[in-house]
Design a protein around this motif. Structure first.
Motif, PDB file in Angstrom:
ATOM      1  N   TYR A 553       0.857  -1.174   0.000  1.00 38.67           N
ATOM      2  CA  TYR A 553       0.000   0.000   0.000  1.00 38.67           C
ATOM      3  C   TYR A 553       0.897   1.228   0.000  1.00 38.67           C
ATOM      4  CZ  TYR A 553       0.990  -1.103   4.872  1.00 38.67           C
ATOM      5  OH  TYR A 553       1.612  -1.463   6.024  1.00 38.67           O
ATOM      6  N   VAL A 554       0.295   2.397  -0.019  1.00 37.38           N
ATOM      7  CA  VAL A 554       1.092   3.619  -0.096  1.00 37.38           C
ATOM      8  C   VAL A 554       1.878   3.800   1.194  1.00 37.38           C
ATOM      9  CG1 VAL A 554      -0.474   4.747  -1.700  1.00 37.38           C
ATOM     10  CG2 VAL A 554      -0.843   4.986   0.753  1.00 37.38           C
ATOM     11  N   PRO A 555       3.039   4.458   1.132  1.00 40.06           N
ATOM     12  CA  PRO A 555       3.837   4.642   2.351  1.00 40.06           C
ATOM     13  C   PRO A 555       3.180   5.637   3.295  1.00 40.06           C
ATOM     14  CG  PRO A 555       4.858   5.787   0.509  1.00 40.06           C
ATOM     15  CD  PRO A 555       3.711   5.003  -0.057  1.00 40.06           C
ATOM     16  N   SER A 556       3.606   5.573   4.543  1.00 42.89           N
ATOM     17  CA  SER A 556       3.127   6.553   5.517  1.00 42.89           C
ATOM     18  C   SER A 556       3.824   7.887   5.285  1.00 42.89           C
ATOM     19  CB  SER A 556       3.388   6.045   6.933  1.00 42.89           C
ATOM     20  OG  SER A 556       4.776   5.813   7.126  1.00 42.89           O
ATOM     21  N   ALA A 557       3.461   8.869   6.069  1.00 42.46           N
ATOM     22  CA  ALA A 557       3.982  10.219   5.863  1.00 42.46           C
ATOM     23  C   ALA A 557       5.395  10.338   6.423  1.00 42.46           C
ATOM     24  CB  ALA A 557       3.074  11.236   6.541  1.00 42.46           C
ATOM     25  N   PRO A 558       6.292  11.056   5.707  1.00 41.56           N
ATOM     26  CA  PRO A 558       7.601  11.372   6.297  1.00 41.56           C
ATOM     27  C   PRO A 558       7.409  12.281   7.515  1.00 41.56           C
ATOM     28  CG  PRO A 558       7.592  11.704   3.915  1.00 41.56           C
ATOM     29  CD  PRO A 558       6.170  11.512   4.328  1.00 41.56           C
ATOM     30  N   SER A 559       8.517  12.569   8.195  1.00 45.41           N
ATOM     31  CA  SER A 559       8.430  13.393   9.395  1.00 45.41           C
ATOM     32  C   SER A 559       9.760  14.104   9.609  1.00 45.41           C
ATOM     33  CB  SER A 559       8.079  12.536  10.614  1.00 45.41           C
ATOM     34  OG  SER A 559       9.051  11.526  10.803  1.00 45.41           O
ATOM     35  N   SER A 580       6.601   3.437   7.652  1.00 44.70           N
ATOM     36  CA  SER A 580       6.289   2.238   6.871  1.00 44.70           C
ATOM     37  C   SER A 580       6.345   2.580   5.396  1.00 44.70           C
ATOM     38  CB  SER A 580       4.903   1.702   7.236  1.00 44.70           C
ATOM     39  OG  SER A 580       4.513   0.670   6.359  1.00 44.70           O
ATOM     40  N   ASP A 581       7.011   1.736   4.621  1.00 44.69           N
ATOM     41  CA  ASP A 581       7.066   1.965   3.177  1.00 44.69           C
ATOM     42  C   ASP A 581       5.924   1.284   2.444  1.00 44.69           C
ATOM     43  OD1 ASP A 581       7.737  -0.672   3.349  1.00 44.69           O
ATOM     44  OD2 ASP A 581       9.688  -0.497   2.371  1.00 44.69           O
ATOM     45  N   GLY A 582       4.992   0.671   3.192  1.00 40.08           N
ATOM     46  CA  GLY A 582       3.835   0.046   2.575  1.00 40.08           C
ATOM     47  C   GLY A 582       4.113  -1.283   1.913  1.00 40.08           C
ATOM     48  N   GLY A 583       5.248  -1.884   2.217  1.00 41.21           N
ATOM     49  CA  GLY A 583       5.590  -3.164   1.603  1.00 41.21           C
ATOM     50  C   GLY A 583       6.292  -3.036   0.272  1.00 41.21           C
ATOM     51  N   SER A 584       6.521  -1.817  -0.203  1.00 42.58           N
ATOM     52  CA  SER A 584       7.237  -1.581  -1.459  1.00 42.58           C
ATOM     53  C   SER A 584       8.209  -0.432  -1.234  1.00 42.58           C
ATOM     54  CB  SER A 584       6.255  -1.228  -2.581  1.00 42.58           C
ATOM     55  OG  SER A 584       6.947  -0.919  -3.779  1.00 42.58           O
ATOM     56  N   PRO A 585       9.424  -0.518  -1.738  1.00 41.09           N
ATOM     57  CA  PRO A 585      10.409   0.529  -1.467  1.00 41.09           C
ATOM     58  C   PRO A 585       9.922   1.896  -1.936  1.00 41.09           C
ATOM     59  CG  PRO A 585      11.469  -1.379  -2.449  1.00 41.09           C
ATOM     60  CD  PRO A 585       9.995  -1.616  -2.547  1.00 41.09           C
ATOM     61  N   VAL A 586      10.297   2.905  -1.176  1.00 47.75           N
ATOM     62  CA  VAL A 586       9.960   4.274  -1.543  1.00 47.75           C
ATOM     63  C   VAL A 586      10.738   4.650  -2.800  1.00 47.75           C
ATOM     64  CG1 VAL A 586      10.050   6.679  -0.813  1.00 47.75           C
ATOM     65  CG2 VAL A 586       9.418   4.903   0.824  1.00 47.75           C
ATOM     66  N   ARG A 587      10.007   5.066  -3.836  1.00 41.95           N
ATOM     67  CA  ARG A 587      10.632   5.424  -5.107  1.00 41.95           C
ATOM     68  C   ARG A 587      11.099   6.880  -5.139  1.00 41.95           C
ATOM     69  NH1 ARG A 587       9.140   1.460  -8.907  1.00 41.95           N
ATOM     70  NH2 ARG A 587       8.852  -0.466  -7.728  1.00 41.95           N
ATOM     71  N   GLY A 588      10.554   7.732  -4.277  1.00 45.17           N
ATOM     72  CA  GLY A 588      10.949   9.132  -4.295  1.00 45.17           C
ATOM     73  C   GLY A 588      10.064   9.962  -3.392  1.00 45.17           C
ATOM     74  N   TYR A 589      10.402  11.273  -3.336  1.00 44.76           N
ATOM     75  CA  TYR A 589       9.682  12.204  -2.468  1.00 44.76           C
ATOM     76  C   TYR A 589       9.288  13.447  -3.269  1.00 44.76           C
ATOM     77  CZ  TYR A 589      11.663   9.351   1.285  1.00 44.76           C
ATOM     78  OH  TYR A 589      12.014   8.309   2.097  1.00 44.76           O
ATOM     79  N   TYR A 590       8.163  14.050  -2.855  1.00 43.61           N
ATOM     80  CA  TYR A 590       7.683  15.292  -3.429  1.00 43.61           C
ATOM     81  C   TYR A 590       7.556  16.330  -2.311  1.00 43.61           C
ATOM     82  CZ  TYR A 590       6.457  12.432  -7.479  1.00 43.61           C
ATOM     83  OH  TYR A 590       6.501  11.585  -8.548  1.00 43.61           O
ATOM     84  N   ASN A 605       9.036  20.317  -6.508  1.00 44.74           N
ATOM     85  CA  ASN A 605       9.664  19.459  -7.517  1.00 44.74           C
ATOM     86  C   ASN A 605       8.604  18.659  -8.242  1.00 44.74           C
ATOM     87  OD1 ASN A 605       9.340  18.102  -4.944  1.00 44.74           O
ATOM     88  ND2 ASN A 605      10.347  16.344  -5.866  1.00 44.74           N
ATOM     89  N   VAL A 606       8.780  18.525  -9.545  1.00 40.97           N
ATOM     90  CA  VAL A 606       7.859  17.734 -10.360  1.00 40.97           C
ATOM     91  C   VAL A 606       8.309  16.284 -10.404  1.00 40.97           C
ATOM     92  CG1 VAL A 606       6.845  17.462 -12.649  1.00 40.97           C
ATOM     93  CG2 VAL A 606       7.267  19.754 -11.721  1.00 40.97           C
ATOM     94  N   LYS A 607       9.624  16.080 -10.569  1.00 43.70           N
ATOM     95  CA  LYS A 607      10.172  14.731 -10.577  1.00 43.70           C
ATOM     96  C   LYS A 607      10.491  14.323  -9.139  1.00 43.70           C
ATOM     97  CE  LYS A 607      12.214  14.965 -15.185  1.00 43.70           C
ATOM     98  NZ  LYS A 607      13.467  14.830 -15.989  1.00 43.70           N
ATOM     99  N   PRO A 608      10.283  13.029  -8.806  1.00 45.15           N
ATOM    100  CA  PRO A 608      10.533  12.616  -7.415  1.00 45.15           C
ATOM    101  C   PRO A 608      12.019  12.691  -7.061  1.00 45.15           C
ATOM    102  CG  PRO A 608      10.083  10.707  -8.807  1.00 45.15           C
ATOM    103  CD  PRO A 608       9.810  11.911  -9.645  1.00 45.15           C
ATOM    104  N   ALA A 632       6.410   8.365  -2.039  1.00 43.27           N
ATOM    105  CA  ALA A 632       5.715   7.627  -3.099  1.00 43.27           C
ATOM    106  C   ALA A 632       6.401   6.292  -3.325  1.00 43.27           C
ATOM    107  CB  ALA A 632       5.696   8.434  -4.397  1.00 43.27           C
ATOM    108  N   ASN A 633       5.607   5.257  -3.556  1.00 40.24           N
ATOM    109  CA  ASN A 633       6.120   3.960  -3.981  1.00 40.24           C
ATOM    110  C   ASN A 633       5.337   3.515  -5.213  1.00 40.24           C
ATOM    111  OD1 ASN A 633       3.670   3.165  -2.948  1.00 40.24           O
ATOM    112  ND2 ASN A 633       4.508   1.936  -1.289  1.00 40.24           N
ATOM    113  N   MET A 634       5.451   2.250  -5.558  1.00 40.29           N
ATOM    114  CA  MET A 634       4.827   1.782  -6.789  1.00 40.29           C
ATOM    115  C   MET A 634       3.302   1.820  -6.709  1.00 40.29           C
ATOM    116  SD  MET A 634       5.436  -2.338  -6.558  1.00 40.29           S
ATOM    117  CE  MET A 634       4.607  -2.555  -8.131  1.00 40.29           C
ATOM    118  N   VAL A 635       2.737   1.868  -5.501  1.00 41.33           N
ATOM    119  CA  VAL A 635       1.286   1.930  -5.359  1.00 41.33           C
ATOM    120  C   VAL A 635       0.782   3.342  -5.595  1.00 41.33           C
ATOM    121  CG1 VAL A 635      -0.639   1.505  -3.790  1.00 41.33           C
ATOM    122  CG2 VAL A 635       1.347  -0.007  -3.777  1.00 41.33           C
ATOM    123  N   GLY A 636       1.487   4.332  -5.097  1.00 41.96           N
ATOM    124  CA  GLY A 636       1.056   5.707  -5.254  1.00 41.96           C
ATOM    125  C   GLY A 636       1.736   6.609  -4.251  1.00 41.96           C
TER     126      GLY A 636
END
Length: 1234
Positions: A553-559, A580-590, A605-608, A632-636
């Motif tokens: 699922y989607v990752p939790s919020a950074p802090s 929590s990364d939601g079970g999928s590695p975090v692909r980037g941050y906005y 930033n537009v690109k993660p 953001a991860n592969m889920v959203g």
């Protein structure tokens, strides 16, 4: 002053009043004098009046002066009194003012405290939560089940508990048991209906919880029980699926009990029973009834789940139960407890004597084995009790027969069982009372047996979807014809085991179900079947295997957004990764930003951003900015972080360093943990010299204490001496010459306690002798990776180690361990750094590498005839152990054989003064040093006919002229055997040979020692290349060989050690190195160095250009050929060359075979096939075959062969069997079998 003037005015007014009073007295006197003058003479009177007037004037003047004087004196006294009074009053007023000020301050403080308390209460308000949720239970018959959960919230929640027949399995309860649920509420629902106190339901309420007890639980009570928390913020639910499981079967292999037994269509002597089939396989339920004891209702086994019961007594209480039957026997019973059935008498009607005929005769229930007739009683029916006669007739015939001849029919229902399939019948009914029998009713329409009720088709497209680490969401497609389907039974099994288990024992109506209680990281398959009155369908096809692990699922919020650097127009921000990364590695941050006071967020930033650090540009100096971050991860994209504090965009010029960032906690254990951080981006006016670590106990305390008196130079620190189970926070400050800089943001609260399932790094030696570090993860997903490092930050060189991952275990293998590999090794999971461990690989704890010795077994023969067997490993510790095994028995030093073990040099020696036949065989050195162990074997047997190698009969002397005799002996020689001596390839004819003894002597009368002795490396040829199916083989041929010749190989001036792709070797004729799986990287110059004890000799080969291309092409050709013939029939192992066995024993020879397809196997004796008989026993298997010779005798001696073949080729392996008699010695060159 105004106050005094006003008082004076009042006093003057009072003086004036007195004067007025005096004037009034005078006037009064003058008025009286008028009367007086009337009585006297006027002169006397005038004189008296004048005198009196004079006295009066004087009196008035005196009086006014006195009055004025008194008034002034009184005024002065009054003024003094008033001034005194004013001072006292002013003091009292001041005291009152001070008192009022104090009261006002107290009131203001109370108001402030009340507001603060209200604010803290608002902060402490927490939505309802279940810190300890319901968990699964499985119990047996006779036990009480308690499901408990704990709720928390502020203000205290007011929950409700309800039960719904839906959703997922959480708890299991055995059939016919009591269920007790503990909740913090007293509202219970099942299903959707509030439960109240009754004989089967007991509800108790305590201070913080409510308990409901369901006595005598049945399968019908299976369902979802939910605890509902109701607060001002809304409603939150937590549920548990209560699971009812059958007790043990009445007979082994018997079915489970049916469920949902219900009674309908109740009449005076007839009822209709229905039920649902059990989840466990059972063919036929049985219906029983009775009064006091149970009486069987049906004679034949009923295959559908309904049955008409007739012949009941009016006014009697009945109870029914149903039992399942299969080939193993009858199962458990299910009793109808839903309601009490009492047959009541009819009310009397008008006075009707002879009854009228019934009406509307028809079939109300039709099956393939019976028909239930129904009719309407006559109107009016009469006062007397009615019974009925039922008659039938075949279609097309006029003859009628009574069906109810041997029974009394009291109600307008009657089941008929003895009908013939395919024929149609008419039925009619007569009414009967004590006055007589009515005319027959109108015949019914043609009635026949119905078609057999078919079981439904099975479901299809069963699909399992990942849910949690212990559950799976199961979906399936319903069959096209859904008529009559009551629900579904679900089953699961571990993949490949076919050990099916039932999920639910009550039909589930929907086509989605969450299966709980599964094991993490196990593969499961599922299947489903439909439930109907006609029985259960066949099983659906199995689902695809699925591994149980959490869905993504989607990752939790950074802090913890922190400002790391500011240049006046740019800010560098850092933040903490999501929990929590939601079970999928975090692909980037906005990132989003806004100015302080504004409400609109703008994208940064537009690109993660891959890293947790970003430079925000184009800012305005002097303005305040806020930021929040999305992961953001592969889920959203997940939820945004909390907005940061307002950062002032102003260029940093302070002398102290900025704050460290990226605090990370690893290796949390009981009482210790490891803290890591990143150095600050802003160093100040001088470089950072160390770090100050501070600790705070509790998750919100701001009482910070330094961890160490000394500064810490590294960016990691192991914190110890913590209290196990306590919560801590940490922060770090950088230090330079100017002082201590800003502290980092506090770390997340962490409990100093080892989590269940935590593993540590293990060190050991694998089967191949390699040293390895192993770590097993407690949890991981498809994207999880093991991250190995040295000293927490340094990468590990790929050329020195090899990392392998299998399922949830990673192994770091050292291919060539040395002093460079010592240090602290760490590992953590990419998606969960707290899953981590470390191992300090020190010199004291170093594991010795016994995989490859520095020198394998070597054989040296001295000029005097002594023999030295030796091998050498790297330096061993004092605790190293050696066991020498010779021909399956352990040996030690003897006068003839001396054994030396030098642990410091890793040297093992076996010294023989003179070698004999008894010294030939297999020598195995078993070495163990700590965790490292290995063994090295030398087969010291000459397989040629010559048993004794040439030996000097007389020792060589140090003279240039001496006599040399070389002696050898040949065994198994025949008369026609000839023996020849050669020197440098030329035959020597002057030799002595005795055919009877096999002894031959070559005498050299004069031996000259040459300065350029031929036994040197000068006799080595140039380097050559040979292509093989595995790769290249570079070799150098030797004309002469010395035992102490040392060889080394180099590639591009770098030494080549033995590893996975290269393997050096040597013999008395060649020195070589093998290169496996060659690539373009193997092009270059190869060098062989040979040291003969005095000088170093080199040979070179330039393997590049056309030479490399030709060798590679030949390797590819041979490799293709090897692959093509890899499936040919061959014997892999098993037979020795010569076998010796004593007469009278049994000999078993076993071979292992390989090939695809499976080879044909033939056993031969002296090249003739052997067939299994009493004397020979042959067994054949796909990969193994053996032959047993029973009660061997001398005639069984000879050559035995095994011949294997398939379509790709064949192979023959021979063995010589030598049978000797009692008292004789076996041949020296044979393997003796007992």
């Amino acid at each position: 002053m105004a106050y005094i003037t006003h008082q004076r005015l009042q006093r003057l007014q009072r003086s004036y009043c007195r004067m007025e009073q005096c004037s009034s007295s005078v006037v009064s006197f003058q008025q009286h004098s008028q009367y007086y003058t009337r009585d006297k003479s006027s002169n006397i009177i005038k004189q008296q009046i004048n005198n009196h007037q004079t006295n009066l004037n004087y009196f008035m003047l005196y009086t006014n002066r006195e009055i004025l004087k008194e008034t002034m004196a009184a005024d002065e006294e009054y003024e003094r009194e008033q001034w005194t009074m004013f001072g006292n009053e002013a003091e009292r007023v001041e005291i009152d003012v001070i008192r009022n000020q104090q009261l006002l301050c107290t009131r203001v403080n109370k108001i402030a405290l009340r507001k603060q308390v209200q604010y803290l209460e608002q902060l402490s308000q927490k939505a309802p939560d279940f810190p300890i949720p319901l968990r699964a239970h499985t119990v047996w018959q006779g036990m009480t089940v308690k499901l408990s959960c704990t709720v928390q919230g502020c203000p205290t929640p007011k929950p409700e508990v309800k039960a719904l027949i839906t959703s997922s399995l959480v708890a299991e309860v055995i059939h016919h048991k009591s269920i007790i649920l503990y909740f913090l509420a007293c509202f219970f629902y099942f299903p959707g209906v509030q439960l109240h106190q009754s004989s089967n339901v007991e509800i108790k309420t305590f201070d913080t919880k409510a308990v409901i007890t369901l006595r005598a639980a049945h399968k019908e009570h299976e369902g979802l029980y939910a605890a509902r928390l109701r607060t001002t913020d809304g409603i939150q639910e937590h549920s548990a699926f209560v699971y009812l499981t059958d007790a043990s079967a009445a007979v082994v292999g018997g079915p489970a009990s049916p469920l949902a037994v219900q009674v309908s269509d109740v009449n005076k002597d007839y009822v209709f029973l229905t039920w649902q089939p059990p989840s466990a396989d059972g063919a036929s339920p049985v219906c029983d009834l009775g009064q006091g004891e149970w009486v069987r209702c049906n004679v034949d086994v009923q295959k559908i789940c309904h049955y008409p019961v007739f012949g009941l007594k009016e006014g009697t209480l009945y109870q029914f139960r149903v039992r399942s039957v299969n080939q193993a026997g009858a199962g458990l019973v299910t009793v109808d407890r839903g309601r009490t059935i009492t047959i009541t008498k009819d009310e009397l009607e008008g006075r009707i004597k002879a009854p009228f005929p019934p009406t509307n005769v028809h079939a109300c229930e039709v099956s393939d084995t019976y028909v239930v007739l129904s009719w309407t009683e006559p109107e009016p029916r009469g006062r007397e009790p009615l019974t009925f006669y039922v008659e039938r007739s075949l279609t097309g015939k006029n003859s009628w027969e009574m069906v109810s001849l041997d029974m009394v029919v009291n109600s307008p229902r009657f089941p008929v069982f003895d009908l013939v399939k395919g024929k149609q019948y008419y039925f009619r009914v007569r009414s009967v009372n004590k006055y007589g029998v009515s005319d027959p009713s109108e015949p019914s329409t043609p009635i026949s047996l119905g078609k057999p009720q078919a079981v439904p088709a099975p479901p299809h497209s069963v699909m399992a979807i990942r849910d949690t680490d212990t559950s799976v969401l199961l979906q399936w497609q319903e069959p096209e014809d859904k008529n009559g389907i009551l629900g579904y039974y679900l089953y699961y099994s571990e993949a490949g085991k076919h050990n099916w288990k039932t999920v639910n024992n009550k039909p589930f109506a929907k086509n989605r179900f969450t299966v709980h209680g599964l094991k993490t990281w196990k593969d499961y398959v599922f299947r489903v079947k439909c439930v109907s009155r006609a029985g259960n369908s066949s099983y659906s096809d199995e689902s695809q295997p699925i591994m149980v692990k959490s869905a993504i699922y989607v990752p939790s919020a950074p802090s913890a957004i922190a400002l790391l650097l500011c240049t006046g127009s740019e800010m560098v921000l850092g933040w903490r990764a999501p929990f929590s990364d939601g079970g999928s590695p975090v692909r980037g941050y906005y990132l989003d930003q806004k100015e302080k006071g504004m409400e609109i967020w703008r994208e940064v930033n537009v690109k993660p951003v891959k890293e947790r650090q970003f430079k925000v540009c184009n800012l305005t100096s002097g303005h305040f900015y806020q930021f929040h971050v999305f992961a953001a991860n592969m889920v959203g994209i997940g939820k945004p972080s909390e907005p940061s504090e307002a950062f002032l965009c102003e260029k940093w010029t302070m002398p102290e360093p900025g704050c460290p960032y990226d605090l990370e906690i690893r290796e949390v254990r009981n009482g210790s943990l490891v803290l890591l951080w990143a150095a600050p981006l802003y160093e100040g006016r001088s470089p950072v010299t160390g770090y100050l670590l501070e600790i705070s106990q509790g998750d919100q305390s701001e009482n910070w204490t330094a961890l160490s008196e000394k500064t810490i130079s590294d960016t990691h620190y192991k914190v110890s001496a913590l209290q196990m189970g306590e919560t801590y926070r940490f922060r770090v400050s950088a230090i330079n010459e100017a002082g201590v800089g800003h502290a980092s943001l506090p770390s997340e609260p962490v409990i100093a306690q080892t989590q269940p399932g935590t593993k540590n790094i293990e060190i050991g030696v694998d089967d191949d002798g390699f040293i390895f570090l192993g770590y097993e993860a407690a949890e991981m997903n498809d994207e999880s990776k093991f991250l190995w490092s040295k000293n927490y930050t340094d990468p590990i060189g790929a050329g020195r180690v090899r990392a392998e991952t299998k399922t949830n275990r990673s192994v770091l293998t050292f291919t060539d361990p040395s002093e460079e590999d010592l240090g602290l090794y760490t590992v953590n999971m990419s998606d969960n750094p707290q899953q981590s461990s470390s191992y300090d690989f020190t010199a004291e704890g170093k594991v010795v590498n016994l995989r490859a010795p520095l020198s394998a077994w070597q054989v040296e023969v001295s000029e005097k005839g002594s023999v030295r067997l030796w091998l050498q490993t790297e330096s061993l510790s004092n605790a190293a152990e050696l066991r020498l095994i010779f021909n399956d028995r352990e040996i030690s030093s003897t006068p003839h054989r001396k054994i030396n073990f030098d642990k410091a040099k890793g040297l093992v020696e076996i010294l023989f003064d003179q070698l004999s036949q008894e010294d030939e065989g297999s020598y195995t050195a078993q070495l163990r040093d700590g965790r490292a162990k290995n063994q090295f074997t030398l087969v010291f047997v000459d397989k040629r006919p010559t048993i004794f190698a040439p030996a000097f009969e007389n020792a060589l002397c140090c003279f240039y002229r001496c006599c040399l005799s070389l002696l050898t002996q040949v065994t198994n020689a025949k008369k026609e055997t000839s023996l020849k001596w050669f020197k440098d390839g030329l035959e020597v004819t002057q030799v002595a040979y005795d055919p009877s003894s096999g002894v031959s002597v070559l005498t050299i009368p004069q031996v000259c020692v040459m300065k350029s002795h031929p036994h040197t490396a000068l006799s080595a040829s140039s380097l050559k290349i040979q292509s093989t199916g595995e790769g290249f083989k570079l070799y150098c041929s030797l004309k002469y060989y010395i035992s102490f010749l040392k060889t080394s190989w180099y590639f591009k001036e770098k030494r080549i050690d033995e590893e996975a792709r290269t393997k050096p070797g040597s013999s008395m004729q060649k020195v070589w190195i093998e290169i496996f799986n060659p690539t373009e990287n193997d092009k270059g110059k190869y060098t062989l160095e040979m040291f003969d004890g005095k000088e170093t000799h080199k040979r070179f080969l330039d393997l590049s250009g056309q030479a490399f291309d030709d060798a590679l092409l030949e390797h590819q050709r041979l490799n293709y050929f090897c692959l093509f013939v890899s499936d040919r029939a061959k014997v892999t192992k098993g037979l020795p060359d010569v076998v010796a066995i004593m007469e009278g024993k049994s000999l078993c020879l076993t071979c292992y075979i390989d090939g695809e397809p499976a080879p044909e196997i033939f056993w031969l004796r002296n090249d003739r096939e052997i067939f299994s008989q009493d004397h020979f026993t042959i067994t054949k298997a796909p990969k193994c075959s053996s032959i047993t010779i029973n009660n061997v005798n001398v005639e069984d001696s000879g050559k035995y062969s095994i011949f294997v073949r398939n379509k790709y080729g064949s192979e023959t392996v021979d063995v010589t069997v030598s049978v000797y008699k009692h008292g004789e010695k076996p041949p020296a060159n044979a393997v003796e079998l007992s």
